[in-house]
Structures are given as C-alpha cells and as structure tokens.
Scaffold this active site. Structure first.
Site, PDB file in Angstrom:
ATOM      1  CE  LYS A  25     -10.360  -0.931   8.102  1.00 40.39           C
ATOM      2  NZ  LYS A  25      -9.987   0.068   7.079  1.00 40.39           N
ATOM      3  NE  ARG A 100      -8.084  -5.491   4.137  1.00 46.28           N
ATOM      4  CZ  ARG A 100      -7.582  -4.633   5.021  1.00 46.28           C
ATOM      5  NH1 ARG A 100      -7.447  -4.970   6.271  1.00 46.28           N
ATOM      6  NH2 ARG A 100      -7.224  -3.445   4.622  1.00 46.28           N
ATOM      7  NE  ARG A 139      -2.812   5.737   7.739  1.00 47.83           N
ATOM      8  CZ  ARG A 139      -3.639   4.763   7.436  1.00 47.83           C
ATOM      9  NH1 ARG A 139      -4.467   4.302   8.344  1.00 47.83           N
ATOM     10  NH2 ARG A 139      -3.658   4.255   6.228  1.00 47.83           N
ATOM     11  NE  ARG A 172      -0.492   1.645   6.750  1.00 46.36           N
ATOM     12  CZ  ARG A 172      -1.745   1.226   6.907  1.00 46.36           C
ATOM     13  NH1 ARG A 172      -2.336   1.383   8.076  1.00 46.36           N
ATOM     14  NH2 ARG A 172      -2.407   0.660   5.936  1.00 46.36           N
ATOM     15  NE  ARG A 183      -3.982   0.777   1.717  1.00 46.52           N
ATOM     16  CZ  ARG A 183      -3.787   1.784   2.569  1.00 46.52           C
ATOM     17  NH1 ARG A 183      -2.978   2.763   2.246  1.00 46.52           N
ATOM     18  NH2 ARG A 183      -4.410   1.792   3.721  1.00 46.52           N
TER      19      ARG A 183
HETATM   20  P1  AP5 Z   1      -7.315   5.168  10.448  1.00 43.05           P
HETATM   21  O1  AP5 Z   1      -8.075   5.000  11.720  1.00 43.05           O
HETATM   22  O2  AP5 Z   1      -5.870   4.849  10.455  1.00 43.05           O
HETATM   23  O3  AP5 Z   1      -8.081   4.418   9.250  1.00 43.05           O
HETATM   24  P2  AP5 Z   1      -8.209   2.879   8.894  1.00 43.05           P
HETATM   25  O4  AP5 Z   1      -9.593   2.638   8.418  1.00 43.05           O
HETATM   26  O5  AP5 Z   1      -7.703   2.030  10.008  1.00 43.05           O
HETATM   27  O6  AP5 Z   1      -7.240   2.858   7.639  1.00 43.05           O
HETATM   28  P3  AP5 Z   1      -6.135   1.810   7.169  1.00 43.05           P
HETATM   29  O7  AP5 Z   1      -5.494   2.459   5.987  1.00 43.05           O
HETATM   30  O8  AP5 Z   1      -5.246   1.413   8.311  1.00 43.05           O
HETATM   31  O9  AP5 Z   1      -6.979   0.634   6.721  1.00 43.05           O
HETATM   32  P4  AP5 Z   1      -6.527  -0.491   5.821  1.00 43.05           P
HETATM   33  O10 AP5 Z   1      -7.679  -1.375   5.963  1.00 43.05           O
HETATM   34  O11 AP5 Z   1      -6.150  -0.140   4.439  1.00 43.05           O
HETATM   35  O12 AP5 Z   1      -5.108  -0.922   6.446  1.00 43.05           O
HETATM   36  P5  AP5 Z   1      -4.651  -2.195   7.271  1.00 43.05           P
HETATM   37  O13 AP5 Z   1      -3.531  -1.798   8.119  1.00 43.05           O
HETATM   38  O14 AP5 Z   1      -5.811  -2.898   7.855  1.00 43.05           O
HETATM   39  O15 AP5 Z   1      -7.538   6.687   9.966  1.00 43.05           O
HETATM   40  C1  AP5 Z   1      -6.916   7.171   8.786  1.00 43.05           C
HETATM   41  C2  AP5 Z   1      -6.495   8.637   9.010  1.00 43.05           C
HETATM   42  O16 AP5 Z   1      -7.659   9.439   9.175  1.00 43.05           O
HETATM   43  C3  AP5 Z   1      -5.639   8.863  10.271  1.00 43.05           C
HETATM   44  O17 AP5 Z   1      -4.686   9.838  10.003  1.00 43.05           O
HETATM   45  C4  AP5 Z   1      -6.655   9.353  11.323  1.00 43.05           C
HETATM   46  O18 AP5 Z   1      -6.038  10.210  12.262  1.00 43.05           O
HETATM   47  C5  AP5 Z   1      -7.659  10.093  10.453  1.00 43.05           C
HETATM   48  N1  AP5 Z   1      -9.045  10.013  10.944  1.00 43.05           N
HETATM   49  C6  AP5 Z   1      -9.681   8.891  11.426  1.00 43.05           C
HETATM   50  N2  AP5 Z   1     -10.950   9.181  11.750  1.00 43.05           N
HETATM   51  C7  AP5 Z   1     -11.127  10.515  11.436  1.00 43.05           C
HETATM   52  C8  AP5 Z   1     -12.261  11.397  11.556  1.00 43.05           C
HETATM   53  N3  AP5 Z   1     -13.447  10.994  12.009  1.00 43.05           N
HETATM   54  N4  AP5 Z   1     -12.089  12.677  11.151  1.00 43.05           N
HETATM   55  C9  AP5 Z   1     -10.883  13.117  10.651  1.00 43.05           C
HETATM   56  N5  AP5 Z   1      -9.786  12.319  10.551  1.00 43.05           N
HETATM   57  C10 AP5 Z   1      -9.910  11.039  10.937  1.00 43.05           C
HETATM   58  O19 AP5 Z   1      -4.123  -3.143   6.073  1.00 43.05           O
HETATM   59  C11 AP5 Z   1      -2.946  -2.843   5.373  1.00 43.05           C
HETATM   60  C12 AP5 Z   1      -2.654  -3.985   4.405  1.00 43.05           C
HETATM   61  O20 AP5 Z   1      -2.445  -5.206   5.149  1.00 43.05           O
HETATM   62  C13 AP5 Z   1      -3.763  -4.329   3.400  1.00 43.05           C
HETATM   63  O21 AP5 Z   1      -3.695  -3.513   2.251  1.00 43.05           O
HETATM   64  C14 AP5 Z   1      -3.444  -5.804   3.103  1.00 43.05           C
HETATM   65  O22 AP5 Z   1      -2.372  -5.918   2.196  1.00 43.05           O
HETATM   66  C15 AP5 Z   1      -2.970  -6.344   4.457  1.00 43.05           C
HETATM   67  N6  AP5 Z   1      -4.078  -6.915   5.259  1.00 43.05           N
HETATM   68  C16 AP5 Z   1      -4.516  -6.460   6.469  1.00 43.05           C
HETATM   69  N7  AP5 Z   1      -5.521  -7.214   6.907  1.00 43.05           N
HETATM   70  C17 AP5 Z   1      -5.726  -8.180   5.970  1.00 43.05           C
HETATM   71  C18 AP5 Z   1      -6.649  -9.242   5.852  1.00 43.05           C
HETATM   72  N8  AP5 Z   1      -7.585  -9.463   6.805  1.00 43.05           N
HETATM   73  N9  AP5 Z   1      -6.593 -10.011   4.750  1.00 43.05           N
HETATM   74  C19 AP5 Z   1      -5.667  -9.804   3.782  1.00 43.05           C
HETATM   75  N10 AP5 Z   1      -4.765  -8.805   3.827  1.00 43.05           N
HETATM   76  C20 AP5 Z   1      -4.800  -7.989   4.920  1.00 43.05           C
END
Ligand code: AP5
Length: 231
Positions: A25, A100, A139, A172, A183
């Site tokens: 994402k 979410r 990552r 992270r 998660r």
């Molecule tokens: P990446 O693009 O970083 O993936 P992502 O889907 O963004 O993964 P996240 O782990 O950041 O998502 P998340 O939803 O758990 O975390 P968030 O920060 O939102 O790609 C991942 C890896 O794969 C990278 O190394 C990239 O290079 C590689 N990659 C990407 N595409 C690829 C491809 N096509 N081929 C090969 N490699 C590839 O949330 C973190 C925490 O914050 C949550 O757990 C929660 O506690 C809190 N939080 C955030 N938002 C909310 C909300 N709205 N409500 C409540 N709590 C929230």
C-alpha cells in the site's frame, strides 16, 4: 506516453489503498500521489511521527502499535479529520492504511460528503500470506526520508544506507516476526470486512498485489484511468 510526462491531471477525490500489512500500500500510494501531486496520507506514518515527538497521541499509540493492534477509532478519526481539512488536500489525496474499520469508513464517507468530494475510489491489494511475511520481514525504512526498501526485492546500493539521502535504514519495531501474526489477525478481524463494505457500494477495484512493483503500478494506473474516464 508515460503518465509522469503528461500535464498534471487532477485527481479531485480520495483514493483509498486497502490491503493487509506488507501488501504494498505504502509503496504504491506514494507513487500514485506523486503522479497527481496530491498528499499521500499514511495514518501509520502520522502515528509514527506522533510517537517520535512523544505527543500525547504518540504516547497512547506506541504500546498499541508495538503489540500489532489497531489504535482506537476515536484517536485516528480526529487526526485524519484535521489533516484532510488542510488546503493541500483540496484536489484530492491518497490514503494508505485508512480507513481500517467499518466505523472509520462510515466517518470518512460523512467527512468527504461534507467537504464536497465525490465518492472515493478503493484499490484492494490482494496477496497471499507467505509473500506478505517475506515482504514485511525484508522491509527496511530510511530513518531520514522514509524511503521504503526490501532486502530481498528492492535492496539499497550500499547495505543499510538510503540511496536518496544516505540515511540509515532501520526495521520497524512492529515488523518483528512475533508482532506480524497479531497485525494479520487485526487485519482479518477488523479491516477485511471493508472489502465487502466497499464492494457493495461499488467503489472497489481489485489488484493482484503479488506481481512486481512495476506491474502493480501499471495495473493501478490503468484502474485509476478507467475510474477517471467513467466519471
Ligand atoms: P509496503 O509498501 O511498505 O507495504 P504496506 O502495505 O504499506 O505495509 P505496512 O506494513 O506499512 O502496512 P500496515 O497497514 O501494517 O502498516 P501501517 O503503517 O499502515 O511494502 C512492504 C515491503 O514489500 C517493502 O519492503 C516494499 O519494498 C516491498 N514491496 C512492496 N511492493 C512490492 C512488490 N510488488 N514486489 C516486491 N516487493 C514489494 O500501520 C502500522 C500500525 O499503525 C497498525 O498496526 C496500527 O497499530 C496503526 N494504524 C495505522 N493506521 C491505523 C488506522 N487507520 N486505524 C487504527 N490503527 C492504525
């Protein structure tokens, strides 16, 4: 002609990236936001900024995020509402990791209506669990500029150093293997219901997120072009 060579097109709506942790994402939301020169709004990044500056919200969110659970809706909704009211969001924005929960989605729908935006466009990133775990554990993030790398699929030129600004690359805290299953569990329980929620509303577009970054980018580009052509 590549999209980035064309005159800047207007997005004029919210695009939402919906998918499990590690589905790509953040990677793709940044690219899409750059193409339309609109803000990329990652609620995860916003919360991590609060943690870094030890704000009251950051202090509340840190233990919850470290456990891999979702931060309560009440905290996230206020943060998002304040952000999208800023003038730089007037031509649209790209959400990454928000909404979410169904409560967040309903609140967002109301906010968008009040601010005169049309219906959001939701990109659902579909991918299997084994690949997610490889992507999350591989990552690494630049401590300075936030650039995302992957030790398997997108390594930096020099080990643990950002190609863009020379910043140190870090893992992270919630990317540790023991937190990942929590998660994924939170995603299945609280976020996956949004797939049928948005599908029923007719806003959902499904993308095969297991393909290469370039292929996924291309699929998204086509989906967004068809969405813009259809309005
Ligand atoms: P990446 O693009 O970083 O993936 P992502 O889907 O963004 O993964 P996240 O782990 O950041 O998502 P998340 O939803 O758990 O975390 P968030 O920060 O939102 O790609 C991942 C890896 O794969 C990278 O190394 C990239 O290079 C590689 N990659 C990407 N595409 C690829 C491809 N096509 N081929 C090969 N490699 C590839 O949330 C973190 C925490 O914050 C949550 O757990 C929660 O506690 C809190 N939080 C955030 N938002 C909310 C909300 N709205 N409500 C409540 N709590 C929230």
């Amino acid at each position: 002609m590549a999209l980035e060579q064309r005159p800047v097109a207007k997005l004029d709506r919210a695009v939402i990236f919906l998918g499990p942790p590690g589905s790509g994402k953040g990677t793709q939301a940044k690219v899409l936001a750059g193409k339309f020169t609109v803000p990329h709004l990652s609620t995860g990044d916003m919360l991590r900024e609060h943690i870094a500056r030890q704000s009251p919200l950051g202090l509340q969110a840190k233990p919850i995020m470290d456990r891999g659970e979702l931060v309560p809706d009440s905290l996230v909704l206020k943060m998002v509402a304040e952000r999208i009211e800023r003038p730089d969001c007037s031509h649209g924005f790209v959400f990454d990791g928000f909404p979410r929960t169904v409560t967040q989605a309903k609140y967002l729908g109301e906010l968008l209506r009040r601010q005169g935006f049309q219906q959001p466009f939701v990109i659902h990133m579909i991918i299997g669990t084994a690949l997610l775990i490889r992507r999350i554990t591989g990552r690494r993030i630049c401590k300075v500029g936030g650039e995302i790398y992957n030790i398997y699929d997108r390594p930096p030129k020099v080990d643990m150093v950002c190609d863009n600004d020379g910043g140190e690359l870090i893992q992270r805290p919630d990317d540790r293997e023991e937190v990942i299953s929590q998660r994924l569990h939170a995603y299945q329980k609280l976020t996956a219901p949004l797939v049928s929620y948005y599908r029923r509303l007719g806003f959902l577009h499904e993308i095969d997120a297991s393909k290469s970054m370039e292929e996924v980018e291309q699929e998204i580009e086509q989906a967004v072009a068809s969405m813009r052509g259809a309005r």
